[in-house]
Write an enzyme that holds these catalytic residues in place. Structure first.
Site: not given
Ligand SMILES: *Cc1c(COP(=O)(O)O)cnc(C)c1O
Length: 378
Positions: A37, A255
């Site tokens: 994702k 800045y």
């Molecule tokens: C993002 C996500 C993962 C992966 O989590 P990590 O901590 O990056 O391993 C797994 N399951 C769900 C439902 C997620 O949303």
């Protein structure tokens, strides 16, 4: 040829090494669902997914949202794709059209999917997610009776998996993890006679709780190198020094003059800033590696650049800067940047990942790939 000012370097060999560490941790019988994702946590979902499909025998991918799943199908991912997060009702036809697997969180969505599947006479494999204490998506454990009733009414929905998500698995000592496991076991016992995929663990669960593996796991950040000492960060951020100069004593830097020179000070400009994912919180705190030495950031990080102190160092325009990454035994990783900017490595990686100005350079087996899709025959 004009050189690039600042870029991400994505090491595909390390991705494979990390996957090997994960597989060794969970054992050969547990399926690894690769979470890609958010553009593969900023590493580029296209190359990462096609690479894992071809070079790592990944059978299942997971994304958060349906558009990410459609994208993977369009670029040629032909394995199972789970859509982890709840979606709008208007997404329903697309699960069928693109053969994406919904991870269903609520009765209403299950019912709508079921009606669609019956009306169109189309089959769809589905997973369910239970809220065992994440307090976000998922059915409450008390809803399992109603779910089973609905599934009987919709024979075109084929139950394939049952899942849940942990709230605090990075903290081994939090008893809440055990509480969540107990609730998940209750659900597991209700469904275990069927031949289903049970997935409960993300990275924290994989590395901290071996008894949480069931028959599939969902690693995200560990694929990209964070969550255990054996893992190797896949993404590095590099840049080239664009200016070197000497400032007199008592001169304000950047800045708001948050840094004043106390003596004659040699500075250099690193050409990336918060617009590129290098967080402003790192002003006067972060460090980079140039020619094998750490150099401190002085002054505020601005949108397009920041300033480092190179007094008594041999640094010239064009020199390579490791903004995040490793040079011999010296390292700056996303964990360090996260601590200094009061966040987590996930936000650092996706921050660099969403920076449109940074180009991605992929490497495999020590070689830079100009066009990874063609060169690796993805
Ligand atoms: C993002 C996500 C993962 C992966 O989590 P990590 O901590 O990056 O391993 C797994 N399951 C769900 C439902 C997620 O949303």
């Amino acid at each position: 040829m004009k050189e690039i000012l600042a870029w991400r370097e994505i090491n595909l060999s390390f991705l494979l090494d990390n996957l090997k560490v994960i597989k060794e941790k969970v054992g050969g019988k547990v399926d690894v669902i690769a979470v890609v994702k958010a553009d593969a946590y900023g590493h580029g979902a296209k190359v990462i997914s096609l690479f894992l499909q071809k070079y790592a025998n990944i059978n299942t991918f997971a994304v958060a949202h349906i558009d990410e799943g459609i994208f993977l199908r369009k670029i040629g991912v032909n394995k199972k794709i789970l859509v982890l997060s709840p979606q709008l009702k208007s997404s329903i036809p697309y699960y069928f059209e693109y053969e994406l697997t919904p991870v269903i969180s609520d009765i209403e969505f299950l019912d709508e999917l079921g009606k669609y599947s019956n009306n169109k006479d189309k089959k769809l494999k589905v997973h369910l997610i239970f809220d065992t204490g994440m307090g976000r998506e998922g059915f409450l454990p008390s809803e399992s009776e109603e779910i089973l009733k609905l599934l009987r009414r919709y024979p075109n929905l084929i139950l394939e998996g049952i899942s849940s998500h942990l709230s605090n698995p990075e903290n081994k000592k939090d008893p809440y993890n055990i509480f969540q496991k107990k609730l998940f076991y209750d659900i597991y016992n209700q469904f275990k006679d069927e031949d289903l995929v049970f997935h409960f663990s993300n990275t924290g669960g994989i590395f901290n709780f071996p008894e949480f593996h069931f028959n599939a796991v969902r690693p995200g950040i560990s694929l990209y190198g964070y969550g255990d000492k054996l893992l190797k960060p896949v993404m590095e951020i590099k840049a080239r020094i664009t200016l070197v100069k000497e400032l007199p004593e008592g001169w304000g830097v950047g800045y708001g003059h948050t840094f004043m020179t106390e003596k004659s000070t040699k500075i250099a400009i690193v050409p990336l800033g918060y617009a590129d994912g290098y967080r402003r919180d790192l002003s006067n705190k972060g460090r980079v590696i140039v020619n094998g030495e750490y150099c401190k950031i002085i002054g505020r990080v601005s949108m397009d650049q920041f300033t480092i102190d190179i007094t008594d160092k041999e640094v010239k325009r064009g020199d390579l800067v490791t903004v995040m990454g490793r040079e011999n035994e010296k390292m700056v990783d996303a964990q360090e940047l996260a601590i200094l900017s009061n966040t987590i490595p996930y936000e650092i990686l996706t921050g660099f990942g969403s920076a449109k100005r940074l180009k991605s350079i992929y490497k495999f087996q020590g070689k830079v790939l100009n066009d990874p899709i063609t060169e690796l025959n993805l």
